[in-house]
Write an enzyme that holds these catalytic residues in place. Structure first.
Site, PDB file in Angstrom:
ATOM      1  N   GLU A 110       0.795  -1.243   0.000  1.00  0.00           N
ATOM      2  CA  GLU A 110       0.000   0.000   0.000  1.00  0.00           C
ATOM      3  C   GLU A 110       0.822   1.285   0.000  1.00  0.00           C
ATOM      4  O   GLU A 110       0.610   2.161   0.825  1.00  0.00           O
ATOM      5  CB  GLU A 110      -0.965  -0.037   1.188  1.00  0.00           C
ATOM      6  CG  GLU A 110      -1.819  -1.295   1.188  1.00  0.00           C
ATOM      7  CD  GLU A 110      -2.768  -1.399   2.401  1.00  0.00           C
ATOM      8  OE1 GLU A 110      -2.588  -0.650   3.366  1.00  0.00           O
ATOM      9  OE2 GLU A 110      -3.679  -2.246   2.359  1.00  0.00           O
ATOM     10  N   GLU A 122      -6.024 -10.783  -1.397  1.00  0.00           N
ATOM     11  CA  GLU A 122      -6.890 -10.558  -0.227  1.00  0.00           C
ATOM     12  C   GLU A 122      -8.336 -10.445  -0.675  1.00  0.00           C
ATOM     13  O   GLU A 122      -8.992  -9.432  -0.476  1.00  0.00           O
ATOM     14  CB  GLU A 122      -6.469  -9.273   0.515  1.00  0.00           C
ATOM     15  CG  GLU A 122      -5.010  -9.249   0.935  1.00  0.00           C
ATOM     16  CD  GLU A 122      -4.621  -8.040   1.782  1.00  0.00           C
ATOM     17  OE1 GLU A 122      -5.522  -7.364   2.322  1.00  0.00           O
ATOM     18  OE2 GLU A 122      -3.423  -7.776   1.909  1.00  0.00           O
TER      19      GLU A 122
HETATM   20  C1  HAH Z   1      -5.516  -4.739   4.021  1.00  0.00           C
HETATM   21  N1  HAH Z   1      -5.653  -3.342   3.868  1.00  0.00           N
HETATM   22  C2  HAH Z   1      -4.160  -5.136   4.603  1.00  0.00           C
HETATM   23  O1  HAH Z   1      -3.254  -5.426   3.551  1.00  0.00           O
HETATM   24  C3  HAH Z   1      -4.233  -6.333   5.528  1.00  0.00           C
HETATM   25  O2  HAH Z   1      -2.980  -6.519   6.129  1.00  0.00           O
HETATM   26  C4  HAH Z   1      -5.271  -6.143   6.613  1.00  0.00           C
HETATM   27  O3  HAH Z   1      -5.318  -7.280   7.470  1.00  0.00           O
HETATM   28  C5  HAH Z   1      -6.575  -5.871   6.001  1.00  0.00           C
HETATM   29  C6  HAH Z   1      -6.654  -5.234   4.816  1.00  0.00           C
HETATM   30  C7  HAH Z   1      -6.807  -2.908   3.128  1.00  0.00           C
HETATM   31  C8  HAH Z   1      -7.232  -1.494   3.317  1.00  0.00           C
HETATM   32  C9  HAH Z   1      -8.363  -1.061   2.675  1.00  0.00           C
HETATM   33  O4  HAH Z   1      -9.059  -1.922   1.928  1.00  0.00           O
HETATM   34  C10 HAH Z   1      -8.817   0.272   2.816  1.00  0.00           C
HETATM   35  C11 HAH Z   1      -8.114   1.163   3.581  1.00  0.00           C
HETATM   36  C12 HAH Z   1      -6.989   0.743   4.233  1.00  0.00           C
HETATM   37  C13 HAH Z   1      -6.563  -0.590   4.092  1.00  0.00           C
END
Ligand code: HAH
Length: 329
Positions: free
Chosen positions: A130, A236
């Site tokens: 990210e 994911e």
């Molecule tokens: C993910 N971020 C992460 O990669 C993971 O490590 C965590 O457990 C859950 C989600 C997603 C995310 C998003 O969809 C929107 C804003 C911030 C982060």
């Protein structure tokens, strides 16, 4: 119930993110349905190195053992990220910001220690998670960027390759199929390749919902990323029953109509993934079954969600049936 991963064995690895509790209580189910696991939280920076130089591998090691015992693959998530990283990484005891050289050293030590520890156990790492802005702007103004500068990204991948030359190195992000962010991710990764920085793949997180994104958006993104000559994984995947804008609608059970829509979405997306099986090497759900998902807490706290293909009792949902049928075509 037929094994989901076996149904797609010729296409890509089907995986799930898991927790120690889930392994404990649903280990047999997980091993039967999935070929690969990712630790939901237990390989993040704050979990592995809560204090400087104090590495805590025990919990993650148990997850690795589970995978090994069952002949499963293990994805590593994640080495460099702006969240779930302890304060000590960026801030000195007196409150001052850590300088570039020290931060680079911290990053190198973390990557090297962690990847060395999990060598052979983890076949693929989300080296960087990210790093791109959702809205205007290019690189996310994280403390990594502010402390080191733009080359923190090159450095992370170089340290990773030095630590483990065999592990596959991925860049992983959400909203990776929305055109604006997609183009920025593409540019960033293209730059890495042009500078000779080692990277093997892009992870499309896949936190989607039953109305978004469109089939076409996902397809265009897959093609654009694949044109870089890298491998892709859906890392994911979960299909929320709520549109981004909806609050808590108070559902006690998932509405039938939304489950049908969800099943159609799963079917369409997997059809697409199958069409690109030469470049897509893995499809990992961000959880196992509807009894537990991070989406029960995000973006609306305590709004129950049902994003997977297995229900709260670990029974097949319509989405599962559609995927099994699709796998036979
Ligand atoms: C993910 N971020 C992460 O990669 C993971 O490590 C965590 O457990 C859950 C989600 C997603 C995310 C998003 O969809 C929107 C804003 C911030 C982060």
């Amino acid at each position: 119930m037929e094994s989901l991963y076996k149904a797609f064995e010729k296409d890509f690895y089907i995986g799930a993110s898991v927790t120690p509790e889930l392994i404990q209580t649903q280990g047999d189910f997980i091993a039967k349905q999935f070929k690969s696991i990712t630790a939901e939280n237990q390989m993040k920076f704050e979990a592995l190195q809560p204090k400087r130089g104090q590495f805590e591998f025990e919990v993650a090691d148990q997850m690795v053992d589970f995978a090994r015992t069952h002949g499963m693959k293990m994805r590593g998530h994640t080495l460099v990220w702006h969240q779930q990283t302890p304060k000590w990484v960026f801030t000195k005891a007196n409150g001052a910001c850590v300088g570039r050289e020290e931060l680079l050293e911290t990053m190198k030590t973390h990557i090297t220690q962690v990847m060395t520890h999990f060598k052979q156990a983890v076949y693929c790492w989300d080296v960087l998670n990210e790093a791109i802005c959702d809205g205007p702007g290019y690189l996310r103004p994280s403390q990594w960027l502010k402390g080191i500068g733009e080359d923190y990204i090159d450095k992370a991948f170089c340290y990773a390759r030095e630590a483990d030359e065999k592990a596959l190195l991925f860049y992983n992000d959400y909203n990776a199929v929305t055109p604006e962010k997609r183009d920025k991710i593409y540019q960033m990764v293209k730059g890495l390749i042009e500078r000779g920085v080692p990277i093997d793949g892009i992870g499309i997180q896949g936190h989607w919902n039953i109305n978004w994104p469109s089939y076409e958006q996902v397809k265009v993104a897959i093609e654009q990323y694949a044109s870089l000559g890298l491998k892709l994984q859906i890392t994911e995947l979960d299909l929320s029953l709520y549109d981004g804008e909806e609050g808590d609608l108070g559902f006690k059970v998932p509405p039938e109509e939304r489950l049908e829509k969800q099943a159609q979405c799963y079917e369409r997306f997997f059809k697409l993934f199958k069409a690109y099986k030469e470049v897509i090497t893995g499809v990992t759900f961000w959880g196992v079954a509807d009894d537990y998902t991070w989406l029960d807490y995000f973006p609306v706290r305590y709004r129950k969600n049902w994003p997977f293909v297995f229900d709260q009792q670990y029974q097949a949902k319509l989405a599962y049936e559609k995927l099994i049928n699709l796998s036979k075509n």
